[in-house]
Design a protein around this motif. Structure first.
Motif, PDB file in Angstrom:
ATOM      1  N   LEU A   1      41.399 -21.324  29.163  1.00 47.68           N
ATOM      2  CA  LEU A   1      42.844 -21.247  28.903  1.00 47.68           C
ATOM      3  C   LEU A   1      43.204 -21.913  27.584  1.00 47.68           C
ATOM      4  CD1 LEU A   1      44.273 -21.830  32.469  1.00 47.68           C
ATOM      5  CD2 LEU A   1      44.776 -19.871  31.008  1.00 47.68           C
ATOM      6  N   ASN A   2      42.560 -23.031  27.287  1.00 48.77           N
ATOM      7  CA  ASN A   2      42.806 -23.711  26.019  1.00 48.77           C
ATOM      8  C   ASN A   2      42.393 -22.817  24.849  1.00 48.77           C
ATOM      9  OD1 ASN A   2      43.419 -26.102  24.346  1.00 48.77           O
ATOM     10  ND2 ASN A   2      41.222 -26.029  23.952  1.00 48.77           N
ATOM     11  N   ALA A   3      41.224 -22.204  24.953  1.00 46.23           N
ATOM     12  CA  ALA A   3      40.756 -21.316  23.892  1.00 46.23           C
ATOM     13  C   ALA A   3      41.700 -20.129  23.713  1.00 46.23           C
ATOM     14  CB  ALA A   3      39.340 -20.842  24.193  1.00 46.23           C
ATOM     15  N   LEU A   4      42.177 -19.586  24.814  1.00 46.38           N
ATOM     16  CA  LEU A   4      43.108 -18.470  24.739  1.00 46.38           C
ATOM     17  C   LEU A   4      44.421 -18.898  24.074  1.00 46.38           C
ATOM     18  CD1 LEU A   4      43.518 -15.515  25.385  1.00 46.38           C
ATOM     19  CD2 LEU A   4      44.184 -16.163  27.701  1.00 46.38           C
ATOM     20  N   SER A   5      44.891 -20.069  24.415  1.00 45.73           N
ATOM     21  CA  SER A   5      46.105 -20.596  23.771  1.00 45.73           C
ATOM     22  C   SER A   5      45.889 -20.768  22.275  1.00 45.73           C
ATOM     23  CB  SER A   5      46.513 -21.927  24.401  1.00 45.73           C
ATOM     24  OG  SER A   5      46.901 -21.745  25.735  1.00 45.73           O
ATOM     25  N   GLU A   6      44.723 -21.275  21.897  1.00 47.35           N
ATOM     26  CA  GLU A   6      44.387 -21.436  20.469  1.00 47.35           C
ATOM     27  C   GLU A   6      44.397 -20.085  19.750  1.00 47.35           C
ATOM     28  OE1 GLU A   6      43.241 -24.190  18.499  1.00 47.35           O
ATOM     29  OE2 GLU A   6      43.839 -25.575  20.081  1.00 47.35           O
ATOM     30  N   LEU A   7      43.838 -19.067  20.398  1.00 44.48           N
ATOM     31  CA  LEU A   7      43.792 -17.733  19.787  1.00 44.48           C
ATOM     32  C   LEU A   7      45.178 -17.176  19.528  1.00 44.48           C
ATOM     33  CD1 LEU A   7      41.034 -15.593  21.547  1.00 44.48           C
ATOM     34  CD2 LEU A   7      41.158 -16.243  19.150  1.00 44.48           C
ATOM     35  N   THR A   8      46.122 -17.486  20.406  1.00 41.44           N
ATOM     36  CA  THR A   8      47.463 -16.924  20.242  1.00 41.44           C
ATOM     37  C   THR A   8      48.140 -17.425  18.978  1.00 41.44           C
ATOM     38  OG1 THR A   8      48.556 -18.621  21.589  1.00 41.44           O
ATOM     39  CG2 THR A   8      47.757 -16.651  22.739  1.00 41.44           C
ATOM     40  N   ALA A   9      47.689 -18.562  18.469  1.00 42.90           N
ATOM     41  CA  ALA A   9      48.272 -19.094  17.226  1.00 42.90           C
ATOM     42  C   ALA A   9      48.030 -18.158  16.046  1.00 42.90           C
ATOM     43  CB  ALA A   9      47.712 -20.478  16.933  1.00 42.90           C
ATOM     44  N   SER A  10      47.055 -17.269  16.173  1.00 45.22           N
ATOM     45  CA  SER A  10      46.763 -16.319  15.095  1.00 45.22           C
ATOM     46  C   SER A  10      47.881 -15.303  14.922  1.00 45.22           C
ATOM     47  CB  SER A  10      45.451 -15.578  15.386  1.00 45.22           C
ATOM     48  OG  SER A  10      45.632 -14.689  16.482  1.00 45.22           O
ATOM     49  N   GLY A  11      48.678 -15.113  15.980  1.00 46.08           N
ATOM     50  CA  GLY A  11      49.724 -14.099  15.932  1.00 46.08           C
ATOM     51  C   GLY A  11      49.192 -12.688  16.128  1.00 46.08           C
ATOM     52  N   LEU A  12      47.902 -12.554  16.438  1.00 43.12           N
ATOM     53  CA  LEU A  12      47.278 -11.237  16.570  1.00 43.12           C
ATOM     54  C   LEU A  12      47.077 -10.797  18.014  1.00 43.12           C
ATOM     55  CD1 LEU A  12      44.556 -11.670  13.799  1.00 43.12           C
ATOM     56  CD2 LEU A  12      46.776 -10.509  13.602  1.00 43.12           C
ATOM     57  N   VAL A  13      47.288 -11.686  18.958  1.00 49.26           N
ATOM     58  CA  VAL A  13      47.111 -11.359  20.368  1.00 49.26           C
ATOM     59  C   VAL A  13      48.319 -10.555  20.845  1.00 49.26           C
ATOM     60  CG1 VAL A  13      46.882 -12.312  22.705  1.00 49.26           C
ATOM     61  CG2 VAL A  13      45.701 -13.411  20.788  1.00 49.26           C
ATOM     62  N   GLU A  14      48.045  -9.491  21.583  1.00 42.32           N
ATOM     63  CA  GLU A  14      49.088  -8.640  22.146  1.00 42.32           C
ATOM     64  C   GLU A  14      49.158  -8.848  23.659  1.00 42.32           C
ATOM     65  OE1 GLU A  14      51.012  -6.609  20.322  1.00 42.32           O
ATOM     66  OE2 GLU A  14      49.956  -6.963  18.428  1.00 42.32           O
ATOM     67  N   ALA A  15      50.276  -8.535  24.257  1.00 41.23           N
ATOM     68  CA  ALA A  15      50.458  -8.704  25.702  1.00 41.23           C
ATOM     69  C   ALA A  15      49.380  -7.985  26.500  1.00 41.23           C
ATOM     70  CB  ALA A  15      51.847  -8.230  26.126  1.00 41.23           C
ATOM     71  N   GLU A  16      48.992  -6.808  26.053  1.00 45.40           N
ATOM     72  CA  GLU A  16      47.969  -6.050  26.779  1.00 45.40           C
ATOM     73  C   GLU A  16      46.605  -6.744  26.748  1.00 45.40           C
ATOM     74  OE1 GLU A  16      46.929  -2.872  23.236  1.00 45.40           O
ATOM     75  OE2 GLU A  16      48.740  -2.669  24.410  1.00 45.40           O
ATOM     76  N   ASP A  17      46.387  -7.638  25.795  1.00 43.63           N
ATOM     77  CA  ASP A  17      45.115  -8.357  25.698  1.00 43.63           C
ATOM     78  C   ASP A  17      44.971  -9.414  26.783  1.00 43.63           C
ATOM     79  OD1 ASP A  17      44.774  -6.877  23.342  1.00 43.63           O
ATOM     80  OD2 ASP A  17      45.515  -8.512  22.083  1.00 43.63           O
ATOM     81  N   VAL A  18      46.084  -9.878  27.315  1.00 38.57           N
ATOM     82  CA  VAL A  18      46.047 -10.971  28.297  1.00 38.57           C
ATOM     83  C   VAL A  18      46.582 -10.549  29.663  1.00 38.57           C
ATOM     84  CG1 VAL A  18      46.135 -12.775  26.532  1.00 38.57           C
ATOM     85  CG2 VAL A  18      48.259 -11.914  27.511  1.00 38.57           C
ATOM     86  N   VAL A  19      46.630  -9.261  29.909  1.00 44.07           N
ATOM     87  CA  VAL A  19      47.195  -8.751  31.155  1.00 44.07           C
ATOM     88  C   VAL A  19      46.435  -9.258  32.384  1.00 44.07           C
ATOM     89  CG1 VAL A  19      45.914  -6.554  31.232  1.00 44.07           C
ATOM     90  CG2 VAL A  19      48.223  -6.704  32.193  1.00 44.07           C
ATOM     91  N   ALA A  20      45.150  -9.552  32.259  1.00 45.86           N
ATOM     92  CA  ALA A  20      44.371 -10.051  33.399  1.00 45.86           C
ATOM     93  C   ALA A  20      44.916 -11.380  33.929  1.00 45.86           C
ATOM     94  CB  ALA A  20      42.901 -10.202  33.021  1.00 45.86           C
ATOM     95  N   LEU A  21      45.628 -12.128  33.091  1.00 41.10           N
ATOM     96  CA  LEU A  21      46.198 -13.404  33.537  1.00 41.10           C
ATOM     97  C   LEU A  21      47.225 -13.228  34.646  1.00 41.10           C
ATOM     98  CD1 LEU A  21      46.755 -15.342  30.191  1.00 41.10           C
ATOM     99  CD2 LEU A  21      44.883 -15.587  31.843  1.00 41.10           C
ATOM    100  N   ARG A  22      47.773 -12.046  34.765  1.00 40.48           N
ATOM    101  CA  ARG A  22      48.759 -11.785  35.828  1.00 40.48           C
ATOM    102  C   ARG A  22      48.133 -11.921  37.215  1.00 40.48           C
ATOM    103  NH1 ARG A  22      53.660  -9.500  34.294  1.00 40.48           N
ATOM    104  NH2 ARG A  22      53.769  -8.911  32.110  1.00 40.48           N
TER     105      ARG A  22
END
Length: 110
Positions: free
Chosen positions: A66-87
């Protein structure tokens, strides 16, 4: 800049390893390389991480993922569809640190 296919495949293999140590080290490597990923790599790694988090049983690994995923979001390149599994995660079953990461990601992408 990009990390390249060989490193990307290494991360994918380690995130799907049966070894909690390998999965946690992959998450740490992602944090170290977060500024080296190109757009395709960010989105691929975010998708892999969100799937890893959704299926992770080891609490320490889940927090690292989760920490790594949060770090990746800082890039501004992550889209909602990339993290849909978190639902698939049940927030009420998360530890407090995990819930904080989850809440941040949910507020940004859900």
């Amino acid at each position: 800049m990009a990390i390249g296919n060989k490193n990307l495949l290494g991360i994918a293999g380690d995130l799907s390893s049966s070894s909690p140590k390998a999965r946690e080290e992959a998450s740490e490597r992602i944090c170290d390389w977060v500024h080296s990923f190109d757009r395709r790599e960010v989105r691929t790694v975010a998708t892999l991480l969100s799937s890893a988090v959704a299926t992770e049983e080891d609490r320490d690994c889940r927090e690292s993922e989760l920490n790594a995923l949060s770090e990746l979001t800082a890039s501004g390149l992550v889209e909602a569809e990339d993290v849909v599994a978190l639902r698939e995660l049940r927030r009420d079953l998360l530890t407090e640190p995990d819930a904080e990461h989850y809440d941040y990601l949910a507020s940004e992408y859900f």
